[in-house]
Design a protein around this motif. Structure first.
Motif, mmCIF file in Angstrom:
data_model
loop_
_atom_site.group_PDB
_atom_site.id
_atom_site.type_symbol
_atom_site.label_atom_id
_atom_site.label_comp_id
_atom_site.label_asym_id
_atom_site.label_seq_id
_atom_site.Cartn_x
_atom_site.Cartn_y
_atom_site.Cartn_z
ATOM 1 N N ASN A 1 -32.460 7.834 -56.033
ATOM 2 C CA ASN A 1 -31.873 6.943 -55.045
ATOM 3 C C ASN A 1 -32.792 5.791 -54.706
ATOM 4 O O ASN A 1 -32.381 4.620 -54.746
ATOM 5 C CB ASN A 1 -31.573 7.741 -53.771
ATOM 6 C CG ASN A 1 -30.084 7.791 -53.473
ATOM 7 O OD1 ASN A 1 -29.440 6.751 -53.388
ATOM 8 N ND2 ASN A 1 -29.548 8.988 -53.361
ATOM 9 N N LEU A 2 -34.045 6.147 -54.340
ATOM 10 C CA LEU A 2 -34.991 5.105 -53.903
ATOM 11 C C LEU A 2 -35.263 4.124 -55.040
ATOM 12 O O LEU A 2 -35.257 2.896 -54.833
ATOM 13 C CB LEU A 2 -36.301 5.756 -53.420
ATOM 14 C CG LEU A 2 -36.200 6.528 -52.089
ATOM 15 C CD1 LEU A 2 -37.529 7.212 -51.769
ATOM 16 C CD2 LEU A 2 -35.809 5.589 -50.952
ATOM 17 N N LEU A 3 -35.475 4.666 -56.257
ATOM 18 C CA LEU A 3 -35.813 3.802 -57.390
ATOM 19 C C LEU A 3 -34.616 2.940 -57.796
ATOM 20 O O LEU A 3 -34.782 1.752 -58.071
ATOM 21 C CB LEU A 3 -36.286 4.653 -58.571
ATOM 22 C CG LEU A 3 -37.704 5.233 -58.388
ATOM 23 C CD1 LEU A 3 -38.026 6.257 -59.442
ATOM 24 C CD2 LEU A 3 -38.741 4.106 -58.404
ATOM 25 N N SER A 4 -33.405 3.524 -57.802
ATOM 26 C CA SER A 4 -32.245 2.719 -58.197
ATOM 27 C C SER A 4 -31.970 1.622 -57.169
ATOM 28 O O SER A 4 -31.555 0.529 -57.510
ATOM 29 C CB SER A 4 -31.019 3.603 -58.416
ATOM 30 O OG SER A 4 -30.711 4.280 -57.228
ATOM 31 N N ASN A 5 -32.238 1.944 -55.883
ATOM 32 C CA ASN A 5 -32.160 0.900 -54.841
ATOM 33 C C ASN A 5 -33.139 -0.226 -55.145
ATOM 34 O O ASN A 5 -32.793 -1.408 -55.051
ATOM 35 C CB ASN A 5 -32.485 1.492 -53.472
ATOM 36 C CG ASN A 5 -31.244 2.058 -52.781
ATOM 37 O OD1 ASN A 5 -30.134 1.880 -53.289
ATOM 38 N ND2 ASN A 5 -31.449 2.745 -51.660
ATOM 39 N N ALA A 6 -34.392 0.161 -55.482
ATOM 40 C CA ALA A 6 -35.425 -0.839 -55.771
ATOM 41 C C ALA A 6 -34.974 -1.747 -56.920
ATOM 42 O O ALA A 6 -35.145 -2.972 -56.858
ATOM 43 C CB ALA A 6 -36.737 -0.136 -56.123
ATOM 44 N N ILE A 7 -34.357 -1.104 -57.970
ATOM 45 C CA ILE A 7 -33.874 -1.876 -59.113
ATOM 46 C C ILE A 7 -32.753 -2.804 -58.676
ATOM 47 O O ILE A 7 -32.768 -3.998 -58.957
ATOM 48 C CB ILE A 7 -33.375 -0.917 -60.231
ATOM 49 C CG1 ILE A 7 -34.546 -0.110 -60.813
ATOM 50 C CG2 ILE A 7 -32.668 -1.706 -61.340
ATOM 51 C CD1 ILE A 7 -34.113 1.090 -61.626
ATOM 52 N N LYS A 8 -31.827 -2.204 -57.882
ATOM 53 C CA LYS A 8 -30.619 -2.935 -57.503
ATOM 54 C C LYS A 8 -30.944 -4.162 -56.645
ATOM 55 O O LYS A 8 -30.363 -5.220 -56.818
ATOM 56 C CB LYS A 8 -29.711 -1.979 -56.712
ATOM 57 C CG LYS A 8 -28.272 -2.385 -56.708
ATOM 58 C CD LYS A 8 -27.337 -1.201 -56.486
ATOM 59 C CE LYS A 8 -27.457 -0.629 -55.085
ATOM 60 N NZ LYS A 8 -26.391 0.387 -54.854
#
Lengths: 179, 497
Positions: free
Chosen positions: B390-397
């Motif tokens: 979640n945290l990493l995909s948010n960072a990517i997004k």
């Protein structure tokens, strides 16, 4: 009804009829006779005069008998303190032996002067007429006042004779005054 | 006039005592009066007969010698006896012999003597006394006496009687006034206590016991009753308190369940609105890609086909992602998440996740991992994976192309610390406090797809691991999330929350 009662009824009848037949005493004498008996009830004699209970009280009449048999009728069957009462009639003083009440009926004044001193010292209640015993007085002296019989009493004489007169009798006594 | 019911006990007692003493006094006085009356009557008769006997005895000579003057004299002696108003003597034959009258009074004499003896006639006493000498009755004495002496004596007696009655009554009144207090005072005191207790409602008060009599018993009984009331009051109070507590508890429970219900409803409606909006984009993309694939006929256009298929894949993934988020959220809301702890190495674990996310990276983006030595954990791997994904995909997004993303992991004092840092669009300061709210999305991300559930789910997951999450962010410069949790879970496996 006692004898006294009968006598009183008789007196009453007599009074109405005003009869003075032979042997029947006058009203005055009848009353005197009753009085003589009544005196016995108010006088006391010394013991030697009445030594026994049944000794009779003798009422004597000296001189002429004015009562007829009336006095005998009055005292018949009467008793004074258990003593029977009898009547004796004397002609002279010498006949008197035992006597308690002596009715003296002398008409002569001189006779009175003799008899009273002779009876001195004897326990006899002497009864006389105030009109006659002027010098030598008897102890009880009848007289008439207002058509009534009254009497005078000489208490000293009675006392010296050893008699005791009831005060009730004494208070009835009156002084006789010569009119 | 007051009816007996309204009279105070004091007055009642007083009344009774006075009544009783009055009756007793009255009865006693009547009895004494009657006794006195008869005593005096007989005394009067006796006196007259004594006088008669004396006069009769004195009259014997007067009657015997027919001397009515002397008889009158004797009768005159009766002057000394003022109440003898007339007297006369009859002779043997019942003829009037002599007579006497006191003062100027005129009294007719009986014509004939009557029966011997003394008797009351109207308001006079008359007597006939025989006059006896020896055995012979000489006549009869008649006497007439008035009762002035008796009346005079009755007058004195009456005065004494009334004085005694009044005095006795007054004494009874006075004494009863004092004595009845010993009864009425404790009653009044008790009544006063009762009044005070009911006014103040203080049931700990007690009535004072005065004597050991019935009133004392009453006071004791009253005090016992107070004790019982007090105990019952306490019971009622504690019972009330319990009830109140229960009501509060129930109310809280109700409020809780109501809130949960409301939240669920809200979430459902939000989900409907969000789904209708969020599902449209991937579905439209899938529909257009399929249309294009349909149009692309044969082999020469395989490259284009491949491109469209990739788009379809991505869209489906997106949908799956959204649905997963919902499922996770629903599970957690209903406490259906099971913890399955296992041992694993955080370094390896992190690298696997980075590898998995490579497909999502935008052009020029990269995830740099830096760990610190061996980091063996005993935790739920699935939950931790979800958090990091979640945290990493948010960072990517929320990062532009060519921006670097850092993943830092370290362990110290049994506390695992993981930091995800990006150089993305950042979170506006004013909205940072709402970041973990359900369906919350910041204003600067409206152009980017998202459900607003991700961080909410992350926070809940971290809490399941007994850990914390916080972040720092600067608008247009980047955001850094820090997650901390224990190295070894304190929970046993398979515990449901």
């Amino acid at each position: 009804m006692s004898n006294v009662g009968r006598v009183l009824v008789f007196l009453f009848l007599l009074n109405n009829l005003t009869l003075s037949a032979q042997g029947v005493p006058s009203k005055e004498h009848q009353i005197e006779a009753v009085f003589l008996f009544n005196f016995a009830q108010f006088v006391e004699w010394p013991a030697h005069a009445l030594p026994k209970a049944e000794a009779p009280i003798i009422i004597g009449v000296l001189g002429k008998n004015v009562f007829g048999t009336f006095l005998n009728d009055v005292v018949a069957n009467e008793r004074v303190k258990d003593h029977p009462v009898i009547v004796k009639y004397y002609d002279t003083i010498d006949e008197i032996t035992d006597c308690h009440i002596l009715f003296i009926n002398y008409t002569d004044i001189r006779q009175w002067d003799e008899i009273i001193p002779k009876l001195k010292g004897r326990s006899i209640l002497t009864v006389g007429d105030a009109n006659r015993d002027l010098k030598q007085r008897s102890m009880v002296r009848f007289f008439t006042k207002d058509d009534k019989i009254r009497f005078q009493i000489e208490p000293e004489a009675a006392k010296s004779a050893g008699l005791t007169i009831s005060s009730k009798l004494l208070r009835l006594a009156e002084n006789y005054n010569v009119n | 006039m007051k009816s007996p019911k309204n009279i105070s006990i004091q007055k009642k007692l007083l009344k009774f005592i006075l009544m009783i003493s009055g009756i007793i006094l009255f009865v006693t006085c009547i009895a004494f009066s009657v006794c006195e009356y008869y005593t005096f009557r007989s005394t009067t008769l006796l006196n007259l007969s004594t006088i008669g006997k004396v006069i009769a005895a004195n009259s014997t000579a007067a009657l015997a010698f027919d001397n009515n003057l002397d008889a009158e004299e004797i009768l005159t002696a009766l002057k000394a006896e003022s109440h003898v108003i007339a007297a006369c003597l009859y002779d043997k034959d019942g003829n009037l012999f002599s007579q006497y009258t006191s003062g100027s009074s005129v009294h007719p004499f009986p014509e004939k003597p009557e029966e011997d003896g003394y008797r009351f006639e109207h308001f006079y006493v008359i007597g006939f006394e025989p006059v006896i000498l020896g055995n012979n009755r000489l006549g009869t004495l008649y006497m007439k006496s008035d009762l002035k002496a008796m009346f005079a004596r009755f007058k004195i007696w009456g005065i004494i009687l009334i004085s005694v009655l009044l005095g006795g009554f007054a004494l009874a009144y006075f004494l009863s006034g004092i004595l009845q207090k010993s009864i009425s005072r404790p009653i009044l005191a008790l009544a006063e206590t009762v009044k005070e207790i009911s006014n103040v409602m203080d049931y700990s008060m007690r009535a004072k016991r005065s004597d050991n009599d019935e009133l004392g018993l009453l006071t004791t009984a009253f005090n016992q009753m107070l004790t019982q009331i007090q105990e019952q009051n306490l019971e009622i109070k504690s019972f009330n308190h319990m009830l109140e507590q229960k009501v509060i508890e129930r109310t809280l429970e109700l409020t809780d369940s109501l809130e949960r219900e409301q939240e669920m409803n809200e979430m459902k409606s939000r989900f409907v609105s969000m789904a209708s909006h969020e599902f449209r984009t991937p579905l439209t993309a899938i529909l257009s890609s399929i249309s294009l694939i349909e149009m692309y006929g044969t082999d020469q256009e395989d490259v284009k086909k491949g491109k469209q298929i990739e788009r379809i894949k991505s869209s489906v993934k997106n949908l799956t992602h959204i649905l997963n988020d919902f499922l996770s959220l629903e599970k957690m809301e209903h406490g259906k998440v099971e913890i399955e702890n296992e041992k694993f190495d955080l370094n390896e674990f992190s690298k696997d996740i980075i590898e998995e996310l490579k497909g999502m990276l935008k052009q020029g983006q990269s995830i740099n991992f830096s760990g610190g030595g061996v980091m063996d954990l005993f935790q739920d791997k699935t939950i931790l994976k979800n958090v990091l994904l979640n945290l990493l995909s948010n960072a990517i997004k929320y990062s532009e192309v060519d921006k670097e993303i850092n993943l830092l992991a370290s362990v110290s004092n049994n506390l695992v610390s993981i930091i995800v840092r990006d150089q993305g669009i950042g979170i506006p300061a004013g909205e940072q406090k709402n970041m973990f709210g359900k369906f919350f999305r910041a204003k600067n991300v409206s152009h980017i797809e998202g459900t607003g559930l991700g961080l909410n789910i992350v926070k809940k997951y971290i809490e399941l691991l007994d850990g914390t999450i916080c972040f720092e962010s600067k608008h247009k410069q980047g955001t850094s999330f820090t997650v901390e949790f224990p190295q070894n879970s304190k929970y046993e496996n398979n515990i449901a929350y």
